[in-house]
Design an enzyme around this catalytic site. Structure first.
Site, PDB file in Angstrom:
ATOM      1  N   GLY A   1      14.660  49.216  21.039  1.00  0.00           N
ATOM      2  CA  GLY A   1      14.128  48.098  20.053  1.00  0.00           C
ATOM      3  C   GLY A   1      14.472  46.896  20.752  1.00  0.00           C
ATOM      4  O   GLY A   1      14.112  46.261  21.843  1.00  0.00           O
TER       5      GLY A   1
ATOM      6  N   ILE B   1      14.616  55.987   9.323  1.00  0.00           N
ATOM      7  CA  ILE B   1      16.125  56.886   9.410  1.00  0.00           C
ATOM      8  C   ILE B   1      16.883  56.433   8.190  1.00  0.00           C
ATOM      9  O   ILE B   1      17.613  57.396   7.831  1.00  0.00           O
ATOM     10  CB  ILE B   1      16.886  56.363  10.773  1.00  0.00           C
ATOM     11  CG1 ILE B   1      17.956  57.489  10.922  1.00  0.00           C
ATOM     12  CG2 ILE B   1      17.607  54.893  10.494  1.00  0.00           C
ATOM     13  CD1 ILE B   1      18.463  57.455  12.237  1.00  0.00           C
TER      14      ILE B   1
ATOM     15  N   ASN C   1      25.490  47.110  16.941  1.00  0.00           N
ATOM     16  CA  ASN C   1      25.931  46.044  17.941  1.00  0.00           C
ATOM     17  C   ASN C   1      27.565  46.025  17.754  1.00  0.00           C
ATOM     18  O   ASN C   1      28.155  46.700  16.791  1.00  0.00           O
ATOM     19  CB  ASN C   1      25.335  44.788  17.699  1.00  0.00           C
ATOM     20  CG  ASN C   1      25.667  44.038  16.640  1.00  0.00           C
ATOM     21  OD1 ASN C   1      26.992  43.969  16.151  1.00  0.00           O
ATOM     22  ND2 ASN C   1      24.846  43.646  15.752  1.00  0.00           N
TER      23      ASN C   1
ATOM     24  N   GLY D   1      16.942  45.388  13.164  1.00  0.00           N
ATOM     25  CA  GLY D   1      16.216  46.836  13.353  1.00  0.00           C
ATOM     26  C   GLY D   1      16.948  47.830  12.527  1.00  0.00           C
ATOM     27  O   GLY D   1      17.158  47.661  11.254  1.00  0.00           O
ATOM     28  N   VAL D   2      17.258  49.024  12.981  1.00  0.00           N
ATOM     29  CA  VAL D   2      18.068  50.121  12.267  1.00  0.00           C
ATOM     30  C   VAL D   2      19.101  49.638  11.609  1.00  0.00           C
ATOM     31  O   VAL D   2      19.353  49.999  10.357  1.00  0.00           O
ATOM     32  CB  VAL D   2      18.366  51.373  13.379  1.00  0.00           C
ATOM     33  CG1 VAL D   2      19.148  52.432  12.580  1.00  0.00           C
ATOM     34  CG2 VAL D   2      17.148  51.745  14.072  1.00  0.00           C
ATOM     35  N   ASP D   3      19.952  48.887  12.386  1.00  0.00           N
ATOM     36  CA  ASP D   3      21.132  48.347  11.660  1.00  0.00           C
ATOM     37  C   ASP D   3      21.099  47.639  10.334  1.00  0.00           C
ATOM     38  O   ASP D   3      21.697  47.852   9.416  1.00  0.00           O
ATOM     39  CB  ASP D   3      21.824  47.325  12.708  1.00  0.00           C
ATOM     40  CG  ASP D   3      23.548  47.036  12.591  1.00  0.00           C
ATOM     41  OD1 ASP D   3      23.960  47.885  11.890  1.00  0.00           O
ATOM     42  OD2 ASP D   3      23.883  46.387  13.321  1.00  0.00           O
TER      43      ASP D   3
HETATM   44  P1  ADP Z   1      18.697  48.436  19.688  1.00  0.00           P
HETATM   45  O1  ADP Z   1      19.238  47.136  19.214  1.00  0.00           O
HETATM   46  O2  ADP Z   1      19.701  49.475  20.036  1.00  0.00           O
HETATM   47  O3  ADP Z   1      17.447  48.282  20.652  1.00  0.00           O
HETATM   48  P2  ADP Z   1      16.803  48.628  17.226  1.00  0.00           P
HETATM   49  O4  ADP Z   1      17.215  49.142  15.725  1.00  0.00           O
HETATM   50  O5  ADP Z   1      16.421  47.089  17.535  1.00  0.00           O
HETATM   51  O6  ADP Z   1      18.110  49.075  18.252  1.00  0.00           O
HETATM   52  O7  ADP Z   1      15.724  49.691  17.585  1.00  0.00           O
HETATM   53  C1  ADP Z   1      15.907  50.995  18.230  1.00  0.00           C
HETATM   54  C2  ADP Z   1      14.605  51.757  17.588  1.00  0.00           C
HETATM   55  O8  ADP Z   1      14.481  52.093  16.149  1.00  0.00           O
HETATM   56  C3  ADP Z   1      13.230  50.850  17.919  1.00  0.00           C
HETATM   57  O9  ADP Z   1      12.157  51.908  18.406  1.00  0.00           O
HETATM   58  C4  ADP Z   1      12.874  50.307  16.447  1.00  0.00           C
HETATM   59  O10 ADP Z   1      11.449  50.358  16.201  1.00  0.00           O
HETATM   60  C5  ADP Z   1      13.327  51.680  15.716  1.00  0.00           C
HETATM   61  N1  ADP Z   1      13.488  51.432  14.251  1.00  0.00           N
HETATM   62  C6  ADP Z   1      13.785  50.178  13.691  1.00  0.00           C
HETATM   63  N2  ADP Z   1      14.042  50.386  12.213  1.00  0.00           N
HETATM   64  C7  ADP Z   1      13.932  51.718  11.924  1.00  0.00           C
HETATM   65  C8  ADP Z   1      14.444  52.543  10.936  1.00  0.00           C
HETATM   66  N3  ADP Z   1      14.516  51.918   9.732  1.00  0.00           N
HETATM   67  N4  ADP Z   1      14.304  53.771  11.039  1.00  0.00           N
HETATM   68  C9  ADP Z   1      14.112  54.330  12.189  1.00  0.00           C
HETATM   69  N5  ADP Z   1      13.921  53.491  13.390  1.00  0.00           N
HETATM   70  C10 ADP Z   1      14.070  52.262  13.247  1.00  0.00           C
END
Ligand code: ADP
Length: 169
Positions: A125, A12, A25, A33-35
């Site tokens: 995630g 992303i 969060n 993860g994404v954050d």
């Molecule tokens: P949450 O804490 O809301 O579960 P996460 O970031 O842990 O959020 O994960 C949400 C989804 O995003 C998961 O399917 C994870 O594999 C995916 N993810 C992790 N990193 C990225 C990224 N850089 N770009 C897109 N999706 C990602």
């Protein structure tokens, strides 16, 4: 106006869209993860704005299901929309909170004037939501939303996530 839903396998932080949605969060101060990826790639400006939000309106943290925008720092996007997904639990149905993340993010996107918005699979995630159900809620909610956003792009990090979303669109 109708919104086009598209699916992309990828990261992303690389999306050249008006706004990317962060699966944040409630502290708004970073996480995994994404954050983690957004703050790493986007640089310190994002965190600085998040801290300002914590010092002001969101001194108790951003509530689950709510959304708020900041700059996107060094990301190709213009804005990051931070939203807090619910943790999955078998004890309680939190689907409405997950749907709220998508609705509220689109409401914030409309306020910003964003036309293209990229979403990750919120809660699927670290927060443990089963991917199939997370995909269903994401697609149903975006389809039902009243929004001026022209393209919603779901960014799926792995093949399993991509397949789950592909079954819903
Ligand atoms: P949450 O804490 O809301 O579960 P996460 O970031 O842990 O959020 O994960 C949400 C989804 O995003 C998961 O399917 C994870 O594999 C995916 N993810 C992790 N990193 C990225 C990224 N850089 N770009 C897109 N999706 C990602």
């Amino acid at each position: 106006m109708s919104t086009t839903l598209t699916l992309t396998r990828g990261d992303i932080t690389e999306q050249a869209v008006d706004a990317v949605v962060n699966a944040a969060n409630s502290t708004l101060l970073g996480g995994g993860g994404v954050d983690g990826a957004i703050h790493r790639r986007g640089g310190p400006d994002i965190l600085e704005e998040c801290r300002a939000l914590r010092d002001g309106t969101y001194f108790r943290g951003l509530p689950t299901g709510a959304a708020v925008a900041t700059t996107a720092g060094r990301l190709p996007a213009r804005w990051v929309i931070h939203t807090v997904g619910p943790r999955f639990t078998h004890q309680e149905d939190r689907s409405e909170l997950l749907a709220s993340c998508y609705r509220e993010s689109l409401r914030v996107a409309d306020e910003l004037g964003a036309r293209t918005v990229a979403f990750p699979a919120i809660s699927a995630g670290i927060y443990g939501w089963p991917m199939e159900d997370a995909a269903r809620i994401a697609v149903e909610t975006v389809r039902a939303a009243q929004t001026s956003v022209e393209e919603v792009r779901f960014i799926l990090f792995d093949e399993a996530a991509y397949e789950a979303f592909a079954r819903q669109v």
